[in-house]
Design a protein around this motif. Structure first.
Motif, PDB file in Angstrom:
ATOM      1  N   LEU A 148     -23.816  75.226  22.523  1.00 57.47           N
ATOM      2  CA  LEU A 148     -24.051  76.081  21.553  1.00 57.47           C
ATOM      3  C   LEU A 148     -22.683  76.058  20.682  1.00 57.47           C
ATOM      4  N   ASN A 149     -21.552  75.575  21.523  1.00 52.35           N
ATOM      5  CA  ASN A 149     -20.229  75.464  20.838  1.00 52.35           C
ATOM      6  C   ASN A 149     -19.351  74.457  21.733  1.00 52.35           C
ATOM      7  N   PRO A 150     -18.351  73.914  21.308  1.00 55.29           N
ATOM      8  CA  PRO A 150     -17.526  72.986  21.912  1.00 55.29           C
ATOM      9  C   PRO A 150     -17.188  73.219  23.304  1.00 55.29           C
ATOM     10  N   GLY A 151     -16.978  74.489  23.529  1.00 58.65           N
ATOM     11  CA  GLY A 151     -16.615  74.908  25.093  1.00 58.65           C
ATOM     12  C   GLY A 151     -17.691  74.579  26.045  1.00 58.65           C
ATOM     13  N   TRP A 152     -19.050  74.545  25.483  1.00 58.40           N
ATOM     14  CA  TRP A 152     -20.263  74.344  26.416  1.00 58.40           C
ATOM     15  C   TRP A 152     -20.418  72.736  26.743  1.00 58.40           C
ATOM     16  N   ALA A 153     -19.802  72.044  25.836  1.00 60.83           N
ATOM     17  CA  ALA A 153     -19.849  70.539  26.086  1.00 60.83           C
ATOM     18  C   ALA A 153     -19.610  70.098  27.476  1.00 60.83           C
ATOM     19  N   ASN A 154     -18.437  70.699  28.199  1.00 59.81           N
ATOM     20  CA  ASN A 154     -17.934  70.389  29.417  1.00 59.81           C
ATOM     21  C   ASN A 154     -19.345  70.482  30.420  1.00 59.81           C
ATOM     22  N   GLU A 155     -19.730  71.487  30.404  1.00 63.78           N
ATOM     23  CA  GLU A 155     -20.811  71.799  31.748  1.00 63.78           C
ATOM     24  C   GLU A 155     -22.038  70.950  31.308  1.00 63.78           C
ATOM     25  N   SER A 156     -22.259  70.845  29.914  1.00 69.10           N
ATOM     26  CA  SER A 156     -23.478  69.901  29.791  1.00 69.10           C
ATOM     27  C   SER A 156     -23.212  68.363  30.297  1.00 69.10           C
ATOM     28  N   ALA A 157     -21.825  67.923  29.941  1.00 76.27           N
ATOM     29  CA  ALA A 157     -21.775  66.786  30.494  1.00 76.27           C
ATOM     30  C   ALA A 157     -21.614  66.627  32.043  1.00 76.27           C
ATOM     31  N   VAL A 158     -21.328  67.673  32.654  1.00 79.33           N
ATOM     32  CA  VAL A 158     -21.502  67.705  34.019  1.00 79.33           C
ATOM     33  C   VAL A 158     -23.005  67.602  34.438  1.00 79.33           C
ATOM     34  N   TYR A 159     -24.005  68.057  33.920  1.00 79.67           N
ATOM     35  CA  TYR A 159     -25.198  68.009  34.010  1.00 79.67           C
ATOM     36  C   TYR A 159     -25.752  66.649  34.088  1.00 79.67           C
ATOM     37  N   TYR A 160     -25.238  65.828  32.803  1.00 74.81           N
ATOM     38  CA  TYR A 160     -25.471  64.361  32.622  1.00 74.81           C
ATOM     39  C   TYR A 160     -24.836  63.435  33.673  1.00 74.81           C
ATOM     40  N   ALA A 161     -23.394  63.903  33.918  1.00 75.31           N
ATOM     41  CA  ALA A 161     -22.854  63.122  35.229  1.00 75.31           C
ATOM     42  C   ALA A 161     -23.351  63.118  36.504  1.00 75.31           C
ATOM     43  N   PHE A 183     -16.917  60.599  39.656  1.00 71.82           N
ATOM     44  CA  PHE A 183     -17.544  61.521  38.671  1.00 71.82           C
ATOM     45  C   PHE A 183     -16.845  61.696  37.198  1.00 71.82           C
ATOM     46  N   ASP A 184     -15.421  61.527  37.393  1.00 72.48           N
ATOM     47  CA  ASP A 184     -14.845  61.492  35.989  1.00 72.48           C
ATOM     48  C   ASP A 184     -15.021  60.294  35.327  1.00 72.48           C
ATOM     49  N   GLU A 185     -15.396  59.048  35.939  1.00 67.83           N
ATOM     50  CA  GLU A 185     -15.792  57.797  35.290  1.00 67.83           C
ATOM     51  C   GLU A 185     -17.269  58.152  34.599  1.00 67.83           C
ATOM     52  N   ALA A 186     -18.058  58.797  35.180  1.00 70.99           N
ATOM     53  CA  ALA A 186     -19.331  58.968  34.915  1.00 70.99           C
ATOM     54  C   ALA A 186     -19.107  60.004  33.561  1.00 70.99           C
ATOM     55  N   MET A 187     -18.682  61.118  33.562  1.00 72.74           N
ATOM     56  CA  MET A 187     -18.317  62.011  32.539  1.00 72.74           C
ATOM     57  C   MET A 187     -17.892  61.388  31.502  1.00 72.74           C
ATOM     58  N   LYS A 188     -17.024  60.157  31.424  1.00 70.22           N
ATOM     59  CA  LYS A 188     -16.559  59.402  30.220  1.00 70.22           C
ATOM     60  C   LYS A 188     -17.347  58.375  29.825  1.00 70.22           C
ATOM     61  N   GLU A 222     -26.703  63.562  36.860  1.00 70.07           N
ATOM     62  CA  GLU A 222     -27.899  62.780  36.761  1.00 70.07           C
ATOM     63  C   GLU A 222     -27.590  61.351  36.857  1.00 70.07           C
ATOM     64  N   ALA A 223     -26.461  60.796  36.185  1.00 71.97           N
ATOM     65  CA  ALA A 223     -25.997  59.510  35.982  1.00 71.97           C
ATOM     66  C   ALA A 223     -25.596  58.943  37.658  1.00 71.97           C
ATOM     67  N   LEU A 224     -25.085  59.960  38.661  1.00 69.69           N
ATOM     68  CA  LEU A 224     -24.778  59.690  39.856  1.00 69.69           C
ATOM     69  C   LEU A 224     -25.733  59.815  40.778  1.00 69.69           C
ATOM     70  N   GLY A 225     -27.092  60.290  40.363  1.00 71.26           N
ATOM     71  CA  GLY A 225     -28.017  60.381  41.372  1.00 71.26           C
ATOM     72  C   GLY A 225     -27.817  61.693  42.167  1.00 71.26           C
ATOM     73  N   VAL A 226     -27.064  62.513  41.839  1.00 76.47           N
ATOM     74  CA  VAL A 226     -27.046  63.883  42.705  1.00 76.47           C
ATOM     75  C   VAL A 226     -27.484  65.290  41.798  1.00 76.47           C
ATOM     76  N   LEU A 227     -28.173  65.182  40.634  1.00 75.99           N
ATOM     77  CA  LEU A 227     -28.555  66.091  40.016  1.00 75.99           C
ATOM     78  C   LEU A 227     -29.416  67.019  40.963  1.00 75.99           C
ATOM     79  N   GLY A 228     -30.546  66.511  41.619  1.00 71.44           N
ATOM     80  CA  GLY A 228     -31.516  67.229  42.414  1.00 71.44           C
ATOM     81  C   GLY A 228     -30.868  67.980  43.605  1.00 71.44           C
ATOM     82  N   ARG A 229     -29.644  67.358  44.068  1.00 69.76           N
ATOM     83  CA  ARG A 229     -29.123  67.845  45.135  1.00 69.76           C
ATOM     84  C   ARG A 229     -28.057  68.951  44.851  1.00 69.76           C
ATOM     85  N   LEU A 230     -27.518  68.814  43.649  1.00 71.51           N
ATOM     86  CA  LEU A 230     -26.466  69.908  43.186  1.00 71.51           C
ATOM     87  C   LEU A 230     -26.626  70.589  42.272  1.00 71.51           C
ATOM     88  N   HIS A 231     -27.976  70.649  41.323  1.00 69.67           N
ATOM     89  CA  HIS A 231     -27.904  71.673  40.225  1.00 69.67           C
ATOM     90  C   HIS A 231     -27.999  72.950  40.725  1.00 69.67           C
TER      91      HIS A 231
END
Length: 211
Positions: free
Chosen positions: A86-99, A144-149, A101-110
């Protein structure tokens, strides 16, 4: 407590949900119609989206209900979460979700991340404390940082931003059904109400009719 009184208490306790189930949800009051409708990714199925933000307390309290609701959805329904931007500040948490997912830990850490933010006051935008939390949960901070970027995560982040705007989301949590209908927390009135209205709209989408 005798049987008659117990039955009365139970009936009173369930009255709001019974009334909700019997009342036909109304467009503009209980849900919104999207015009134009948005394209869906779940071809051949009815797509249900949840727009959420990790920092949202209402999203956090909805999560246990979703954990029971999602597995019970019919086979022709596909559920997908969209971390709203909804605003630029929320982008970080959104990227965390997709990171995750990319690392295969979403189901375990959501859910644990939700818990850490709302129970332990974890701040995902504080690199030191968040990296410490990642390490305690078995995630390499560098990976994780590599996945975020990464291109993949950044592409999904842009898509989440586009979807948030296209679906006209102005608060979380919000549900969307088949690219045609949205239900806000205010329209649902209660979290159970949101899910009940979404179930009604799933039925409408299945029939291909208007709400």
């Amino acid at each position: 407590m005798d049987l008659r009184r117990r039955t009365l208490v139970l009936a009173l306790g369930l009255a709001p949900f019974g009334a909700l189930a019997q009342a036909r949800p109304s467009a503009g009051l209980d849900y919104s119609e999207l015009k134009p409708a948005q394209p869906v990714e779940a071809q051949g199925k009815i797509e249900v989206l949840e727009f959420f933000w990790y920092g949202c307390p209402h999203c956090y309290t909805l999560e246990p209900l979703l954990e029971k609701w999602i597995p019970a959805l019919p086979a022709d329904v596909q559920f997908r979460r969209v971390p709203a931007v909804l605003n630029p500040g929320w982008a970080n948490e959104s990227a965390v979700y997709y990171a995750f997912e990319a690392l295969g830990v979403l189901g375990r850490l959501h859910r644990p991340l939700f818990d850490a933010i709302h129970l332990d006051r974890l701040k995902p935008r504080d690199p030191a404390s968040f990296n410490d939390w990642l390490q305690k949960n078995g995630v390499n901070a560098k990976k994780f940082d590599e996945a975020m970027k990464s291109f993949g995560v950044q592409s999904k982040l842009r898509r989440a931003t586009q979807l948030t705007a296209a679906y006209r989301i102005d608060g979380t949590p919000a549900l969307a059904v088949q690219g045609r209908y949205t239900v806000s927390a205010e329209q649902g009135r209660t979290q159970q109400g949101m899910l009940a209205i979404a179930e009604h709209l799933i039925g409408v989408a299945r029939k291909g009719g208007a709400g």
